[in-house]
Design a protein around this motif. Sequence first.
Motif, PDB file in Angstrom:
ATOM      1  N   ILE A 114       8.545 -68.527  67.265  1.00 38.76           N
ATOM      2  CA  ILE A 114       7.699 -67.788  68.198  1.00 38.76           C
ATOM      3  C   ILE A 114       6.407 -67.409  67.474  1.00 38.76           C
ATOM      4  CG2 ILE A 114       7.499 -65.772  69.707  1.00 38.76           C
ATOM      5  CD1 ILE A 114       9.755 -67.642  70.541  1.00 38.76           C
ATOM      6  N   PRO A 115       5.270 -67.984  67.891  1.00 38.25           N
ATOM      7  CA  PRO A 115       4.015 -67.642  67.224  1.00 38.25           C
ATOM      8  C   PRO A 115       3.423 -66.324  67.728  1.00 38.25           C
ATOM      9  CG  PRO A 115       3.729 -69.563  68.646  1.00 38.25           C
ATOM     10  CD  PRO A 115       5.133 -69.090  68.813  1.00 38.25           C
ATOM     11  N   THR A 116       2.841 -65.597  66.808  1.00 34.45           N
ATOM     12  CA  THR A 116       2.029 -64.427  67.127  1.00 34.45           C
ATOM     13  C   THR A 116       0.638 -64.727  66.583  1.00 34.45           C
ATOM     14  OG1 THR A 116       3.902 -62.915  67.017  1.00 34.45           O
ATOM     15  CG2 THR A 116       1.704 -61.953  66.760  1.00 34.45           C
ATOM     16  N   ILE A 117      -0.346 -64.692  67.468  1.00 38.47           N
ATOM     17  CA  ILE A 117      -1.710 -65.052  67.091  1.00 38.47           C
ATOM     18  C   ILE A 117      -2.564 -63.802  67.040  1.00 38.47           C
ATOM     19  CG2 ILE A 117      -3.767 -66.330  67.815  1.00 38.47           C
ATOM     20  CD1 ILE A 117      -0.546 -67.579  69.046  1.00 38.47           C
ATOM     21  N   LYS A 118      -3.277 -63.644  65.942  1.00 32.03           N
ATOM     22  CA  LYS A 118      -4.263 -62.568  65.809  1.00 32.03           C
ATOM     23  C   LYS A 118      -5.635 -63.206  65.919  1.00 32.03           C
ATOM     24  CE  LYS A 118      -1.329 -59.563  63.179  1.00 32.03           C
ATOM     25  NZ  LYS A 118      -1.310 -58.432  62.316  1.00 32.03           N
ATOM     26  N   PHE A 119      -6.504 -62.559  66.696  1.00 31.17           N
ATOM     27  CA  PHE A 119      -7.823 -63.142  66.914  1.00 31.17           C
ATOM     28  C   PHE A 119      -8.863 -62.052  67.131  1.00 31.17           C
ATOM     29  CE2 PHE A 119      -6.060 -62.520  71.113  1.00 31.17           C
ATOM     30  CZ  PHE A 119      -7.136 -62.176  71.906  1.00 31.17           C
ATOM     31  N   VAL A 120     -10.114 -62.455  66.986  1.00 30.89           N
ATOM     32  CA  VAL A 120     -11.251 -61.609  67.329  1.00 30.89           C
ATOM     33  C   VAL A 120     -12.025 -62.356  68.412  1.00 30.89           C
ATOM     34  CG1 VAL A 120     -11.408 -60.462  65.091  1.00 30.89           C
ATOM     35  CG2 VAL A 120     -12.707 -62.558  65.492  1.00 30.89           C
ATOM     36  N   LEU A 121     -12.745 -61.611  69.197  1.00 34.33           N
ATOM     37  CA  LEU A 121     -13.576 -62.218  70.231  1.00 34.33           C
ATOM     38  C   LEU A 121     -14.852 -62.755  69.608  1.00 34.33           C
ATOM     39  CD1 LEU A 121     -13.153 -59.634  73.108  1.00 34.33           C
ATOM     40  CD2 LEU A 121     -11.990 -61.834  72.848  1.00 34.33           C
ATOM     41  N   THR A 122     -15.236 -63.961  70.004  1.00 32.96           N
ATOM     42  CA  THR A 122     -16.470 -64.553  69.485  1.00 32.96           C
ATOM     43  C   THR A 122     -17.667 -64.165  70.328  1.00 32.96           C
ATOM     44  OG1 THR A 122     -16.063 -66.560  70.745  1.00 32.96           O
ATOM     45  CG2 THR A 122     -15.322 -66.531  68.454  1.00 32.96           C
ATOM     46  N   GLU A 123     -17.385 -63.642  71.505  1.00 32.22           N
ATOM     47  CA  GLU A 123     -18.451 -63.188  72.390  1.00 32.22           C
ATOM     48  C   GLU A 123     -17.939 -61.995  73.183  1.00 32.22           C
ATOM     49  OE1 GLU A 123     -18.051 -65.833  76.337  1.00 32.22           O
ATOM     50  OE2 GLU A 123     -18.594 -66.977  74.566  1.00 32.22           O
ATOM     51  N   GLU A 124     -18.834 -61.255  73.710  1.00 28.66           N
ATOM     52  CA  GLU A 124     -18.461 -60.109  74.549  1.00 28.66           C
ATOM     53  C   GLU A 124     -17.911 -60.638  75.856  1.00 28.66           C
ATOM     54  OE1 GLU A 124     -17.753 -56.234  75.027  1.00 28.66           O
ATOM     55  OE2 GLU A 124     -18.782 -57.046  73.284  1.00 28.66           O
ATOM     56  N   VAL A 125     -16.726 -60.176  76.232  1.00 29.20           N
ATOM     57  CA  VAL A 125     -16.143 -60.592  77.503  1.00 29.20           C
ATOM     58  C   VAL A 125     -16.150 -59.403  78.441  1.00 29.20           C
ATOM     59  CG1 VAL A 125     -14.740 -62.459  76.586  1.00 29.20           C
ATOM     60  CG2 VAL A 125     -13.789 -60.177  76.688  1.00 29.20           C
ATOM     61  N   GLY A 126     -16.414 -59.675  79.708  1.00 24.97           N
ATOM     62  CA  GLY A 126     -16.453 -58.606  80.692  1.00 24.97           C
ATOM     63  C   GLY A 126     -15.075 -58.182  81.110  1.00 24.97           C
ATOM     64  N   GLY A 127     -14.970 -57.110  81.823  1.00 26.53           N
ATOM     65  CA  GLY A 127     -13.690 -56.625  82.336  1.00 26.53           C
ATOM     66  C   GLY A 127     -12.955 -55.800  81.311  1.00 26.53           C
ATOM     67  N   SER A 128     -11.675 -55.575  81.609  1.00 29.58           N
ATOM     68  CA  SER A 128     -10.879 -54.720  80.729  1.00 29.58           C
ATOM     69  C   SER A 128     -10.062 -55.515  79.747  1.00 29.58           C
ATOM     70  CB  SER A 128      -9.958 -53.856  81.570  1.00 29.58           C
ATOM     71  OG  SER A 128      -9.180 -54.641  82.423  1.00 29.58           O
TER      72      SER A 128
END
Length: 107
Positions: A93-107
């Motif tokens: 079972i993979p668990t992925i950690k990430f950062v956003l490369t751009e600002e995304v709208g919404g919540s």
Amino acid sequence: MTTTYTVTVDSPEIMFGLTGVESVKQNIRIICTTIIGSCPLDRELGVDPVAIDQALPAAGALLQVNIQSAIEEFEPRATVTDILLDWKDEKLIPTIKFVLTEEVGGS
């Protein structure tokens, strides 16, 4: 300061109307649970099944590489920072950690 998000690929539930980081998380789950060639409208979407039937260390390494490249290709809003694998119920079972490369709208 950059926020790191985590998504565990163990929920097949698809929700409609998601926005923002929740949309990115769901897209990552879909990418990671789809086998290349199985999506009728996009045969390239997903992860290569090459890890199936490999010894556990090899399967884990292959799965991490395949997940990394699939997310880079199909979810440009996310940059993967880490992929952890957990052996649970005879599955990796993979668990992925990430950062956003751009600002995304919404919540």
